[in-house]
Enzyme design. Structure first.
Site, PDB file in Angstrom:
ATOM      1  N   ASP A 140       0.835  -1.195   0.000  1.00 23.23           N
ATOM      2  CA  ASP A 140       0.000   0.000   0.000  1.00 23.23           C
ATOM      3  C   ASP A 140       0.880   1.260   0.000  1.00 23.23           C
ATOM      4  O   ASP A 140       1.618   1.510   0.960  1.00 23.23           O
ATOM      5  CB  ASP A 140      -0.882  -0.046   1.256  1.00 23.23           C
ATOM      6  CG  ASP A 140      -1.743   1.193   1.401  1.00 23.23           C
ATOM      7  OD1 ASP A 140      -1.769   2.021   0.470  1.00 23.23           O
ATOM      8  OD2 ASP A 140      -2.394   1.323   2.459  1.00 23.23           O
ATOM      9  N   ASP A 159       3.036   7.811  -9.645  1.00 27.17           N
ATOM     10  CA  ASP A 159       2.743   7.300 -10.992  1.00 27.17           C
ATOM     11  C   ASP A 159       1.512   6.418 -10.852  1.00 27.17           C
ATOM     12  O   ASP A 159       1.585   5.204 -10.856  1.00 27.17           O
ATOM     13  CB  ASP A 159       3.955   6.507 -11.477  1.00 27.17           C
ATOM     14  CG  ASP A 159       3.725   5.870 -12.840  1.00 27.17           C
ATOM     15  OD1 ASP A 159       2.670   6.123 -13.458  1.00 27.17           O
ATOM     16  OD2 ASP A 159       4.601   5.097 -13.272  1.00 27.17           O
ATOM     17  N   SER A 160       0.369   7.073 -10.722  1.00 27.80           N
ATOM     18  CA  SER A 160      -0.849   6.365 -10.331  1.00 27.80           C
ATOM     19  C   SER A 160      -1.866   6.325 -11.455  1.00 27.80           C
ATOM     20  O   SER A 160      -1.742   7.018 -12.465  1.00 27.80           O
ATOM     21  CB  SER A 160      -1.480   7.087  -9.139  1.00 27.80           C
ATOM     22  OG  SER A 160      -2.081   8.290  -9.577  1.00 27.80           O
ATOM     23  N   ASP A 162      -6.001   6.993 -12.443  1.00 21.68           N
ATOM     24  CA  ASP A 162      -6.843   8.161 -12.204  1.00 21.68           C
ATOM     25  C   ASP A 162      -7.341   8.179 -10.753  1.00 21.68           C
ATOM     26  O   ASP A 162      -7.343   7.149 -10.080  1.00 21.68           O
ATOM     27  CB  ASP A 162      -8.043   8.146 -13.164  1.00 21.68           C
ATOM     28  CG  ASP A 162      -7.619   8.329 -14.605  1.00 21.68           C
ATOM     29  OD1 ASP A 162      -6.572   8.961 -14.850  1.00 21.68           O
ATOM     30  OD2 ASP A 162      -8.334   7.832 -15.505  1.00 21.68           O
TER      31      ASP A 162
END
Lengths: 282, 282
Positions: A140, A159-160, A162
């Site tokens: 996580d 760097d995810s 949306d």
């Protein structure tokens, strides 16, 4: 899906869509977090979709991976310790490790299956995973940043996906405060910040949340990204104090190849079009 | 088409698609040359389609119109006489006439119905049509350039549809030779040149055809354009001799507003990403 069908992705928040011509589906896995699908396209190589949203294509991911990595790494004065939150496809990690000064780069993505799919269908993105400086975790990201030793990190790269689903918590002040605490005083946070045309409000909200967490200066850099809605995307850098001093000479002297990023592209991206600059000032 | 449906445009040459969420169809006309459709969208204002291909939206046409007009006008040393081939929506004409030094701008589009539809559904693009310097013709652009007085024109802007159908003849050496003859020695031709990612071969072929017609130097400038395939587009300038000297001071001192174009954006666009520069060199 029949051969040479089209995959369309309507994107509700922008009222626009993108699509690709598909040869067929190569794989699908339902992880504990999300559904990951891999398609083979006619012109764009392989495609990865997460919960139906386009994540990357073989052909055009270099824009994004180069622009989320090199501008921030050539802005920090001497980045040694880098943390990537998300980034499970390993493309950002590969770009970060092109910088010889980086001593350790930790990639913390919640979903191991994203990396397993990338290893299989985008092996070129994973070619630096065996680098001794690479530290690949599946955990996580929120907890990772919360437990990070204060003042230990030079750069945090978010760097995810949306800001919905598993990534929703990566766009609010509580998470950004943990990033601020983990960063050294001259550290920089950078986050993918969606479309500077159709999602300008999201960039403004992100800056507000970063501001609540103690970040005071921001720089948003646009770049083309055909596989994301509107084809035009951005990253936003944030610092606790001070401006963004681009190490231009180092960027010009870089010893590695890039396909989109150059010192001149970096300089160009720092000059926002008036309609974006005005909106971010307001 | 039901309310809030999606209009998808699959683009065969790139294997990619774009789309917009539609409220409904506002108008349709079959001219002697092509079918023109107008849709109202939920987020992009009005849309104009010609023979099913997206031409412009209210929201994002400023990228294209500013980038096909201002870079060439701020590159030519003193443009007075401008010819626009195509451009029936009048958006390029409006941008050209923002330059006070322009004495006459002729727009020659084959299809009067494009202008009639623009007047009705994109009136802001037509706001300079009454300018005394505007000369609006509906005629064959090929014939217009063939009959142009030699050495009489400073800038030719080819603002055409894709190289199929009525516009096919606007992408070959015979047409470019007529442009070369009409241009003064220091004149510049500029043409929309499609996607610098997915249609690089087309830019190369266009340069080859221009070269056969006597043009020797070229400059391709990329820019975002969400409503065209891949969301990334380009214009290509060509000269019979000499380079492209950007009048930077004049661009910085311009007395009119723009939403995308600035001197810095212009400078940024002149620095091509390595993968584009390498392809155009090859």
């Amino acid at each position: 899906m029949t051969p040479n069908d089209w995959h369309y992705e309507p994107f509700e928040p922008t009222g626009s869509a993108i699509g690709f011509r598909i040869k067929g589906k190569l794989d699908e896995v339902q992880s504990p977090f999300q559904k990951i699908e891999i398609y083979e396209s006619t012109d764009w190589g392989n495609l990865m979709l997460i919960d139906g949203a386009m994540m990357l294509t073989t052909r055009d991911n270099f824009f994004y991976h180069e622009m989320i990595a090199h501008p921030v790494l050539f802005t920090h004065p001497a980045p040694k310790r880098v943390v990537i939150i998300g980034g499970g496809d390993c493309g950002t990690l590969r770009e970060v490790l092109k910088h010889p000064g980086v001593e350790k780069a930790t990639q913390c993505d919640i979903d191991e299956q994203v990396t397993r799919m990338a290893e299989k269908y985008f092996p070129e993105l994973c070619e630096s995973n065996g680098d001794a400086r690479a530290d690949i975790l599946w955990d996580d990201g929120l907890a990772y940043m919360k437990n990070c030793e204060p003042g230990s990190v030079d750069i945090v790269i978010v760097d995810s996906t949306d800001p919905v689903g598993p990534a929703e918590g990566l766009f609010n002040a509580a998470f950004f405060a943990d990033c601020a605490r983990a960063l050294k005083d001259d550290g920089i946070l950078v986050q993918q910040s969606e479309s500077p045309l159709a999602l300008l409000d999201l960039i403004k909200e992100m800056r507000v949340e970063m501001g609540k967490a103690g970040f005071t200066t921001f720089e948003t850099l646009p770049f083309p990204q055909p596989c994301y809605p509107t084809g035009w995307w951005s990253v936003t850098m944030a610092r606790k104090s001070g401006g963004f001093d681009f190490r231009e000479a180092d960027a010009r002297a870089k010893a590695f190849d890039t396909r989109y990023y150059t010192a001149d592209i970096h300089i160009g991206a720092r000059h926002l079009p008036p309609f974006v600059a005005d909106a971010l000032k307001a």
